[in-house]
Design a protein around this motif. Structure first.
Motif, PDB file in Angstrom:
ATOM      1  N   LEU A 138       0.868  -1.176   0.000  1.00 21.01           N
ATOM      2  CA  LEU A 138       0.000   0.000   0.000  1.00 21.01           C
ATOM      3  C   LEU A 138       0.900   1.220   0.000  1.00 21.01           C
ATOM      4  CD1 LEU A 138      -2.543  -1.162   2.711  1.00 21.01           C
ATOM      5  CD2 LEU A 138      -2.758  -1.318   0.238  1.00 21.01           C
ATOM      6  N   ASP A 139       0.677   2.115  -0.964  1.00 20.11           N
ATOM      7  CA  ASP A 139       1.563   3.265  -1.076  1.00 20.11           C
ATOM      8  C   ASP A 139       0.752   4.546  -1.113  1.00 20.11           C
ATOM      9  OD1 ASP A 139       3.593   5.055  -1.479  1.00 20.11           O
ATOM     10  OD2 ASP A 139       4.426   4.053  -3.229  1.00 20.11           O
ATOM     11  N   ALA A 140       0.630   5.174   0.045  1.00 22.11           N
ATOM     12  CA  ALA A 140      -0.041   6.469   0.143  1.00 22.11           C
ATOM     13  C   ALA A 140       1.004   7.478   0.615  1.00 22.11           C
ATOM     14  CB  ALA A 140      -1.217   6.384   1.101  1.00 22.11           C
ATOM     15  N   GLY A 141       2.099   7.555  -0.100  1.00 17.77           N
ATOM     16  CA  GLY A 141       3.190   8.437   0.273  1.00 17.77           C
ATOM     17  C   GLY A 141       4.356   7.669   0.861  1.00 17.77           C
ATOM     18  N   GLN A 142       4.089   6.709   1.741  1.00 23.81           N
ATOM     19  CA  GLN A 142       5.108   5.837   2.345  1.00 23.81           C
ATOM     20  C   GLN A 142       4.667   4.394   2.113  1.00 23.81           C
ATOM     21  OE1 GLN A 142       8.180   6.116   4.010  1.00 23.81           O
ATOM     22  NE2 GLN A 142       8.059   3.915   3.847  1.00 23.81           N
ATOM     23  N   PRO A 143       5.423   3.619   1.314  1.00 23.66           N
ATOM     24  CA  PRO A 143       5.019   2.229   1.060  1.00 23.66           C
ATOM     25  C   PRO A 143       4.975   1.417   2.354  1.00 23.66           C
ATOM     26  CG  PRO A 143       6.809   2.890  -0.404  1.00 23.66           C
ATOM     27  CD  PRO A 143       6.650   3.964   0.615  1.00 23.66           C
ATOM     28  N   ARG A 144       3.906   0.636   2.508  1.00 26.05           N
ATOM     29  CA  ARG A 144       3.723  -0.209   3.695  1.00 26.05           C
ATOM     30  C   ARG A 144       3.182  -1.566   3.278  1.00 26.05           C
ATOM     31  NH1 ARG A 144       4.272   2.620   8.238  1.00 26.05           N
ATOM     32  NH2 ARG A 144       3.959   4.855   8.185  1.00 26.05           N
ATOM     33  N   VAL A 145       3.529  -2.550   4.094  1.00 23.59           N
ATOM     34  CA  VAL A 145       2.924  -3.877   3.983  1.00 23.59           C
ATOM     35  C   VAL A 145       2.373  -4.235   5.346  1.00 23.59           C
ATOM     36  CG1 VAL A 145       4.442  -4.660   2.117  1.00 23.59           C
ATOM     37  CG2 VAL A 145       5.092  -5.087   4.480  1.00 23.59           C
ATOM     38  N   PHE A 146       1.463  -5.182   5.381  1.00 28.12           N
ATOM     39  CA  PHE A 146       0.924  -5.659   6.645  1.00 28.12           C
ATOM     40  C   PHE A 146       1.450  -7.061   6.882  1.00 28.12           C
ATOM     41  CE2 PHE A 146      -1.793  -2.137   5.818  1.00 28.12           C
ATOM     42  CZ  PHE A 146      -2.169  -1.681   7.073  1.00 28.12           C
ATOM     43  N   VAL A 147       2.033  -7.247   8.092  1.00 29.01           N
ATOM     44  CA  VAL A 147       2.623  -8.526   8.469  1.00 29.01           C
ATOM     45  C   VAL A 147       1.698  -9.185   9.481  1.00 29.01           C
ATOM     46  CG1 VAL A 147       4.620  -9.640   9.537  1.00 29.01           C
ATOM     47  CG2 VAL A 147       4.953  -7.635   8.061  1.00 29.01           C
ATOM     48  N   GLU A 148       1.380 -10.473   9.202  1.00 28.66           N
ATOM     49  CA  GLU A 148       0.499 -11.206  10.121  1.00 28.66           C
ATOM     50  C   GLU A 148       1.287 -11.617  11.354  1.00 28.66           C
ATOM     51  OE1 GLU A 148      -2.662 -14.925  10.148  1.00 28.66           O
ATOM     52  OE2 GLU A 148      -1.258 -14.731   8.484  1.00 28.66           O
ATOM     53  N   LEU A 149       0.730 -11.306  12.517  1.00 31.24           N
ATOM     54  CA  LEU A 149       1.340 -11.695  13.785  1.00 31.24           C
ATOM     55  C   LEU A 149       0.792 -13.057  14.195  1.00 31.24           C
ATOM     56  CD1 LEU A 149       1.154  -8.235  15.566  1.00 31.24           C
ATOM     57  CD2 LEU A 149       3.052  -9.212  14.263  1.00 31.24           C
ATOM     58  N   TYR A 154      -2.726  -8.077  12.333  1.00 29.95           N
ATOM     59  CA  TYR A 154      -1.777  -7.596  11.331  1.00 29.95           C
ATOM     60  C   TYR A 154      -1.136  -6.296  11.797  1.00 29.95           C
ATOM     61  CZ  TYR A 154      -3.778 -11.025   8.192  1.00 29.95           C
ATOM     62  OH  TYR A 154      -4.171 -12.200   7.613  1.00 29.95           O
ATOM     63  N   GLN A 155       0.140  -6.161  11.493  1.00 36.73           N
ATOM     64  CA  GLN A 155       0.877  -4.970  11.898  1.00 36.73           C
ATOM     65  C   GLN A 155       1.437  -4.290  10.646  1.00 36.73           C
ATOM     66  OE1 GLN A 155       4.742  -5.610  13.762  1.00 36.73           O
ATOM     67  NE2 GLN A 155       4.167  -4.096  15.327  1.00 36.73           N
ATOM     68  N   PRO A 156       1.195  -2.962  10.494  1.00 42.47           N
ATOM     69  CA  PRO A 156       1.765  -2.268   9.329  1.00 42.47           C
ATOM     70  C   PRO A 156       3.260  -2.053   9.513  1.00 42.47           C
ATOM     71  CG  PRO A 156       0.571  -0.724  10.718  1.00 42.47           C
ATOM     72  CD  PRO A 156       0.385  -2.077  11.331  1.00 42.47           C
ATOM     73  N   ARG A 157       4.008  -2.217   8.415  1.00 42.27           N
ATOM     74  CA  ARG A 157       5.454  -1.980   8.442  1.00 42.27           C
ATOM     75  C   ARG A 157       5.857  -1.185   7.207  1.00 42.27           C
ATOM     76  NH1 ARG A 157       7.880  -7.518  10.621  1.00 42.27           N
ATOM     77  NH2 ARG A 157       6.785  -7.557  12.606  1.00 42.27           N
ATOM     78  N   ALA A 158       6.646  -0.161   7.454  1.00 42.13           N
ATOM     79  CA  ALA A 158       7.174   0.621   6.331  1.00 42.13           C
ATOM     80  C   ALA A 158       8.224  -0.217   5.602  1.00 42.13           C
ATOM     81  CB  ALA A 158       7.786   1.921   6.834  1.00 42.13           C
ATOM     82  N   VAL A 159       8.242  -0.120   4.274  1.00 41.01           N
ATOM     83  CA  VAL A 159       9.212  -0.855   3.465  1.00 41.01           C
ATOM     84  C   VAL A 159       9.869   0.098   2.478  1.00 41.01           C
ATOM     85  CG1 VAL A 159       8.060  -3.098   3.646  1.00 41.01           C
ATOM     86  CG2 VAL A 159       7.452  -1.546   1.785  1.00 41.01           C
ATOM     87  N   VAL A 160      11.037  -0.289   2.018  1.00 40.04           N
ATOM     88  CA  VAL A 160      11.725   0.440   0.954  1.00 40.04           C
ATOM     89  C   VAL A 160      11.540  -0.382  -0.318  1.00 40.04           C
ATOM     90  CG1 VAL A 160      13.944   1.271   0.100  1.00 40.04           C
ATOM     91  CG2 VAL A 160      13.394   1.420   2.542  1.00 40.04           C
ATOM     92  N   VAL A 161      10.939   0.240  -1.304  1.00 41.25           N
ATOM     93  CA  VAL A 161      10.663  -0.455  -2.556  1.00 41.25           C
ATOM     94  C   VAL A 161      11.852  -0.270  -3.492  1.00 41.25           C
ATOM     95  CG1 VAL A 161       9.135  -0.577  -4.555  1.00 41.25           C
ATOM     96  CG2 VAL A 161       8.194  -0.127  -2.289  1.00 41.25           C
ATOM     97  N   GLY A 162      12.335  -1.369  -4.038  1.00 40.33           N
ATOM     98  CA  GLY A 162      13.450  -1.316  -4.984  1.00 40.33           C
ATOM     99  C   GLY A 162      12.939  -1.436  -6.402  1.00 40.33           C
ATOM    100  N   ARG A 163      13.462  -2.429  -7.133  1.00 40.77           N
ATOM    101  CA  ARG A 163      13.038  -2.651  -8.512  1.00 40.77           C
ATOM    102  C   ARG A 163      11.557  -2.982  -8.560  1.00 40.77           C
ATOM    103  NH1 ARG A 163      17.152  -6.033  -7.816  1.00 40.77           N
ATOM    104  NH2 ARG A 163      15.783  -7.812  -8.099  1.00 40.77           N
ATOM    105  N   ARG A 164      10.906  -2.496  -9.575  1.00 44.18           N
ATOM    106  CA  ARG A 164       9.480  -2.783  -9.750  1.00 44.18           C
ATOM    107  C   ARG A 164       9.326  -3.699 -10.952  1.00 44.18           C
ATOM    108  NH1 ARG A 164       6.122   0.959  -7.053  1.00 44.18           N
ATOM    109  NH2 ARG A 164       7.362   2.532  -5.986  1.00 44.18           N
ATOM    110  N   GLY A 165       8.669  -4.829 -10.741  1.00 43.37           N
ATOM    111  CA  GLY A 165       8.376  -5.747 -11.816  1.00 43.37           C
ATOM    112  C   GLY A 165       6.923  -5.595 -12.239  1.00 43.37           C
ATOM    113  N   ASP A 166       6.484  -6.457 -13.145  1.00 38.07           N
ATOM    114  CA  ASP A 166       5.099  -6.382 -13.601  1.00 38.07           C
ATOM    115  C   ASP A 166       4.119  -6.750 -12.496  1.00 38.07           C
ATOM    116  OD1 ASP A 166       5.970  -5.687 -16.107  1.00 38.07           O
ATOM    117  OD2 ASP A 166       5.963  -7.734 -16.866  1.00 38.07           O
ATOM    118  N   THR A 167       4.447  -7.798 -11.733  1.00 38.84           N
ATOM    119  CA  THR A 167       3.503  -8.270 -10.712  1.00 38.84           C
ATOM    120  C   THR A 167       4.113  -8.284  -9.325  1.00 38.84           C
ATOM    121  OG1 THR A 167       4.143 -10.573 -11.103  1.00 38.84           O
ATOM    122  CG2 THR A 167       2.255  -9.708 -12.366  1.00 38.84           C
TER     123      THR A 167
END
Length: 169
Positions: A138-149, A154-167
């Motif tokens: 989810l990218d609303a300014g800061q990319p985040r993913v949700f990690v299942e505990l 679920y806990q949101p975590r900020a991520v750094v996005v590198g290369r972008r592929g098709d999927t």
């Protein structure tokens, strides 16, 4: 009176453009013919700006010509143009391909003709990275993913996005 002048070309090659015809008057400095040396062909690859970080001179390229289907040749990138085209945000990489003379039923000729179409696949080597489905970020300014505990939350975590592929990211 008719004046015939023999003009010696400064190099051997193939005439690719003829700008003078019999009976025509010519002037000093006028281009009469254009010669090209086809002993080495240049395959020009269109490269988009976002793909430039993955390319380098000397990188292997698998080339297949439309005129030689099913036959793949190994070559390398010999030059990457540092100038981007403003309208396409792309540039060109060059692969130099030897083009020897071969015997054909029509007589000796170069293996590849001028302006053939080819497909090239560039082999890149990358460090292993964690991939996630593009839809999971989810990218609303800061990319985040949700990690299942462990308790099903679920806990949101900020991520750094590198290369972008098709999927995947």
């Amino acid at each position: 009176t008719n004046l015939h002048v023999e003009i010696l070309a400064p190099m051997s090659g193939t005439v690719v453009s003829r700008n003078v015809y019999e009976g025509q008057t010519v002037t000093e400095g006028q281009a009469l013919f254009e010669l090209a040396d086809f002993s080495t062909m240049w395959l020009k690859l269109d490269v988009y700006e976002q793909d430039l970080p993955w390319l380098r001179v000397g990188q292997p390229v698998a080339v297949e010509f439309a005129s030689h289907p099913g036959h793949t040749e190994a070559h390398t990138i010999t030059f990457i143009d540092p100038n981007l085209q403003a309208d396409t945000r792309s540039t060109q990489a060059r692969v130099e391909i030897p083009n020897p003379r071969v015997d054909t039923p029509a007589g000796p000729q170069r293996r590849f003709r001028h302006r053939l179409l080819a497909t090239a696949r560039v082999r890149i080597e990358l460090e292993p990275v964690l991939l996630v489905p593009r839809a999971a970020v989810l990218d609303a300014g800061q990319p985040r993913v949700f990690v299942e505990l462990s308790d099903g939350t679920y806990q949101p975590r900020a991520v750094v996005v590198g290369r972008r592929g098709d999927t995947e990211l």
